[in-house]
Design a protein around this motif. Structure first.
Motif, PDB file in Angstrom:
ATOM      1  N   UNK A  81       0.822  -1.215   0.000  1.00  0.00           N
ATOM      2  CA  UNK A  81       0.000   0.000   0.000  1.00  0.00           C
ATOM      3  C   UNK A  81       0.858   1.269   0.000  1.00  0.00           C
ATOM      4  N   UNK A  82       2.006   1.219   0.667  1.00  0.00           N
ATOM      5  CA  UNK A  82       2.917   2.359   0.648  1.00  0.00           C
ATOM      6  C   UNK A  82       3.417   2.648  -0.758  1.00  0.00           C
ATOM      7  N   UNK A  83       3.775   1.571  -1.493  1.00  0.00           N
ATOM      8  CA  UNK A  83       4.242   1.744  -2.883  1.00  0.00           C
ATOM      9  C   UNK A  83       3.093   2.172  -3.793  1.00  0.00           C
ATOM     10  N   UNK A  84       1.905   1.641  -3.529  1.00  0.00           N
ATOM     11  CA  UNK A  84       0.728   1.975  -4.350  1.00  0.00           C
ATOM     12  C   UNK A  84       0.415   3.470  -4.229  1.00  0.00           C
ATOM     13  N   UNK A  85       0.570   4.015  -3.023  1.00  0.00           N
ATOM     14  CA  UNK A  85       0.335   5.443  -2.807  1.00  0.00           C
ATOM     15  C   UNK A  85       1.247   6.271  -3.720  1.00  0.00           C
ATOM     16  N   UNK A  86       2.511   5.856  -3.833  1.00  0.00           N
ATOM     17  CA  UNK A  86       3.447   6.563  -4.722  1.00  0.00           C
ATOM     18  C   UNK A  86       2.938   6.559  -6.164  1.00  0.00           C
ATOM     19  N   UNK A  87       2.354   5.433  -6.561  1.00  0.00           N
ATOM     20  CA  UNK A  87       1.855   5.316  -7.943  1.00  0.00           C
ATOM     21  C   UNK A  87       0.716   6.318  -8.206  1.00  0.00           C
ATOM     22  N   UNK A  88      -0.119   6.558  -7.184  1.00  0.00           N
ATOM     23  CA  UNK A  88      -1.223   7.526  -7.316  1.00  0.00           C
ATOM     24  C   UNK A  88      -0.730   8.974  -7.332  1.00  0.00           C
ATOM     25  N   UNK A  89       0.471   9.202  -6.788  1.00  0.00           N
ATOM     26  CA  UNK A  89       0.956  10.574  -6.580  1.00  0.00           C
ATOM     27  C   UNK A  89       2.044  10.999  -7.574  1.00  0.00           C
ATOM     28  N   UNK A  90       2.527  10.058  -8.403  1.00  0.00           N
ATOM     29  CA  UNK A  90       3.664  10.359  -9.285  1.00  0.00           C
ATOM     30  C   UNK A  90       3.351  10.071 -10.741  1.00  0.00           C
ATOM     31  N   UNK A  91       3.919  10.899 -11.617  1.00  0.00           N
ATOM     32  CA  UNK A  91       3.800  10.685 -13.060  1.00  0.00           C
ATOM     33  C   UNK A  91       5.184  10.371 -13.625  1.00  0.00           C
ATOM     34  N   UNK A  92       5.201   9.746 -14.783  1.00  0.00           N
ATOM     35  CA  UNK A  92       6.481   9.386 -15.418  1.00  0.00           C
ATOM     36  C   UNK A  92       7.160  10.573 -16.091  1.00  0.00           C
ATOM     37  N   UNK A  93       6.353  11.597 -16.449  1.00  0.00           N
ATOM     38  CA  UNK A  93       6.911  12.781 -17.118  1.00  0.00           C
ATOM     39  C   UNK A  93       6.365  14.029 -16.439  1.00  0.00           C
ATOM     40  N   UNK A  94       7.138  15.124 -16.436  1.00  0.00           N
ATOM     41  CA  UNK A  94       6.609  16.354 -15.831  1.00  0.00           C
ATOM     42  C   UNK A  94       5.356  16.816 -16.563  1.00  0.00           C
ATOM     43  N   UNK A  95       4.336  17.208 -15.793  1.00  0.00           N
ATOM     44  CA  UNK A  95       3.114  17.709 -16.419  1.00  0.00           C
ATOM     45  C   UNK A  95       2.115  16.640 -16.793  1.00  0.00           C
ATOM     46  N   UNK A  96       2.510  15.358 -16.790  1.00  0.00           N
ATOM     47  CA  UNK A  96       1.521  14.319 -17.113  1.00  0.00           C
ATOM     48  C   UNK A  96       0.864  13.801 -15.823  1.00  0.00           C
ATOM     49  N   UNK A  97      -0.126  12.934 -15.990  1.00  0.00           N
ATOM     50  CA  UNK A  97      -0.903  12.457 -14.831  1.00  0.00           C
ATOM     51  C   UNK A  97      -0.448  11.075 -14.392  1.00  0.00           C
ATOM     52  N   UNK A  98      -0.619  10.773 -13.102  1.00  0.00           N
ATOM     53  CA  UNK A  98      -0.281   9.427 -12.618  1.00  0.00           C
ATOM     54  C   UNK A  98      -1.140   8.362 -13.293  1.00  0.00           C
ATOM     55  N   UNK A  99      -0.580   7.164 -13.462  1.00  0.00           N
ATOM     56  CA  UNK A  99      -1.322   6.036 -14.033  1.00  0.00           C
ATOM     57  C   UNK A  99      -1.287   4.862 -13.047  1.00  0.00           C
ATOM     58  N   UNK A 100      -2.322   4.760 -12.208  1.00  0.00           N
ATOM     59  CA  UNK A 100      -2.323   3.698 -11.197  1.00  0.00           C
ATOM     60  C   UNK A 100      -2.760   2.324 -11.735  1.00  0.00           C
ATOM     61  N   UNK A 101      -2.927   2.221 -13.057  1.00  0.00           N
ATOM     62  CA  UNK A 101      -3.411   0.942 -13.608  1.00  0.00           C
ATOM     63  C   UNK A 101      -2.287  -0.070 -13.810  1.00  0.00           C
ATOM     64  N   UNK A 102      -1.035   0.412 -13.793  1.00  0.00           N
ATOM     65  CA  UNK A 102       0.092  -0.482 -14.078  1.00  0.00           C
ATOM     66  C   UNK A 102       0.501  -1.337 -12.899  1.00  0.00           C
ATOM     67  N   UNK A 103       1.636  -2.028 -13.090  1.00  0.00           N
ATOM     68  CA  UNK A 103       2.177  -2.902 -12.072  1.00  0.00           C
ATOM     69  C   UNK A 103       2.964  -2.083 -11.039  1.00  0.00           C
ATOM     70  N   UNK A 104       2.942  -2.523  -9.794  1.00  0.00           N
ATOM     71  CA  UNK A 104       3.822  -1.954  -8.774  1.00  0.00           C
ATOM     72  C   UNK A 104       5.052  -2.854  -8.708  1.00  0.00           C
ATOM     73  N   UNK A 105       6.190  -2.331  -9.168  1.00  0.00           N
ATOM     74  CA  UNK A 105       7.428  -3.120  -9.202  1.00  0.00           C
ATOM     75  C   UNK A 105       8.451  -2.436  -8.294  1.00  0.00           C
TER      76      UNK A 105
END
Length: 396
Positions: A187-211
């Protein structure tokens, strides 16, 4: 007779002793907070020397490819509603914790950059090299009541290297980790996925894998008291909106914690969890920790920012609280203790510093496996370009 001459002679004899004779370990170091309550010691503002990334296969890359960008939900919207259980366990690739990585990734970076370290050619020989997480454990030791630690130390070409050893108790707990705790880690890692994007200005994508193999690490230089430090730590993300895009000021640490409903719960949070958050973020100079508070169903519905430099304010008037000066003074005392204990320059010799709550830090001495941690590839590469002392010309 000149006493200095005899001392020199004694040192020479010591070096000539057989290789299998181990030096006698030093005394122990107390950890009682009352002993470390002096003024806050000097701590140099950390500066970033570089960075590296670990990919989905845990392979090292000397670049920032794994850096993510802070992208919180809009403040004027309905607020977050993050399901931290989503994707567990089918979209989860946890790192193999049986693999002992020691300092290896940091040593890869060091090998790549050894010729051009700021501080000049002799700087590394005076420095202490370690992970930020190891220093965090030292900072919190005077207040820690649950978990002990072991740190292996070796001196090589002047530099003191510190690498954590998993204690037998910690290993047993990891192998018997209850399912609920495993899910909490996810859940700690999942939270990061909701709060971070891969590129500046884009939106987080929580649909992917947590690796959790993937990591971005900052390499920093600092100094605590008289001890130059080179350490590395994982960074969750950078905030493209910060006025200063200069690392480490642009970095943000992300955390989750359970929702609190009573003053007692908040007090306990400030005394225990906030101490760890402070230590972890103060060392690398990360200015803010953003916390997501989760309900019993695993949903985050509120966020709170804790500026690192204001965390102590929450316990300043609590007589059972923690004090940053105690943390830093103990860490400085431990580094002095380690520097004066590990005298012999030998990558195969290990001084193992061990601590259990309620006791002092003790030392034992070992050679080679299982405690030696500086890899042969590192030792050989560093030895090849380390100038050997000039030979005295033989008389003609």
């Amino acid at each position: 007779m000149d006493p200095r001459g005899t001392k020199r002679g004694a040192e020479k004899t010591e070096v000539a002793e057989p290789r299998n004779k181990l030096p006698r370990p030093a005394a122990s170091l107390p950890t009682n907070p009352a002993l470390y309550s002096g003024p806050f010691p000097f701590y140099r503002r950390p500066s970033e020397l570089g960075c590296f990334s670990l990919d989905a296969q845990r392979q090292y890359h000397g670049d920032a490819r794994a850096l993510r960008y802070y992208s919180p939900p809009p403040t004027n919207g309905p607020g977050p509603n993050f399901d931290l259980r989503d994707g567990y366990p089918d979209r989860y690739q946890p790192r193999d914790e049986e693999v002992q990585e020691r300092l290896n990734h940091l040593l890869c970076w060091l090998l790549e950059h050894r010729g051009r370290l700021e501080g000049g050619p002799g700087w590394l020989a005076e420095a202490i090299v370690t992970w930020r997480g190891h220093l965090t454990k030292l900072l919190t030791t005077p207040y820690e009541r649950q978990e002990g630690w072991q740190l292996a130390a070796s001196r090589f070409q002047g530099t003191l290297y510190l690498s954590e050893v998993e204690t037998p108790k910690a290993r047993a707990q990891r192998l018997a980790r209850p399912p609920l705790l495993r899910e909490l880690m996810y859940m700690g890692y999942k939270f990061e996925q909701y709060m971070c994007a891969d590129k500046p200005g884009s939106s987080p994508d929580p649909s992917g894998e947590v690796n959790t193999n993937v990591a971005f690490c900052s390499v920093l230089r600092s100094r605590l008291g008289s001890h130059p430090l080179l350490f590395s730590g994982e960074v969750d993300c950078t905030d493209p909106q910060t006025p200063s895009t200069q690392p480490p000021t642009c970095y943000v640490e992300l955390k989750t914690s359970k929702e609190m409903h009573s003053p007692g719960q908040w007090r306990s949070f400030y005394r225990h969890k906030l101490l760890k958050w402070w230590a972890q973020s103060f060392l690398p100079g990360v200015p803010n920790v953003v916390a997501g508070f989760r309900n019993p169903e695993g949903f985050v519905s509120s966020l709170k920012t804790f500026p690192t430099m204001k965390m102590f304010d929450y316990v300043r008037n609590d007589r059972d609280g923690w004090n940053p000066s105690v943390c830093m003074n103990f860490c400085a005392a431990f580094l002095s203790f380690a520097q004066s204990t590990v005298v012999q320059d030998d990558p195969r010799l290990v001084h193992l510093f061990s601590w259990e709550p309620g006791g002092p830090v003790t030392v034992s001495v070992h050679r080679d496996a299982p405690y030696a941690f500086l890899p042969i590839w590192y030792v050989e590469a560093m030895t090849q370009d380390f100038p050997s002392p000039p030979k005295t010309p033989s008389p003609k």
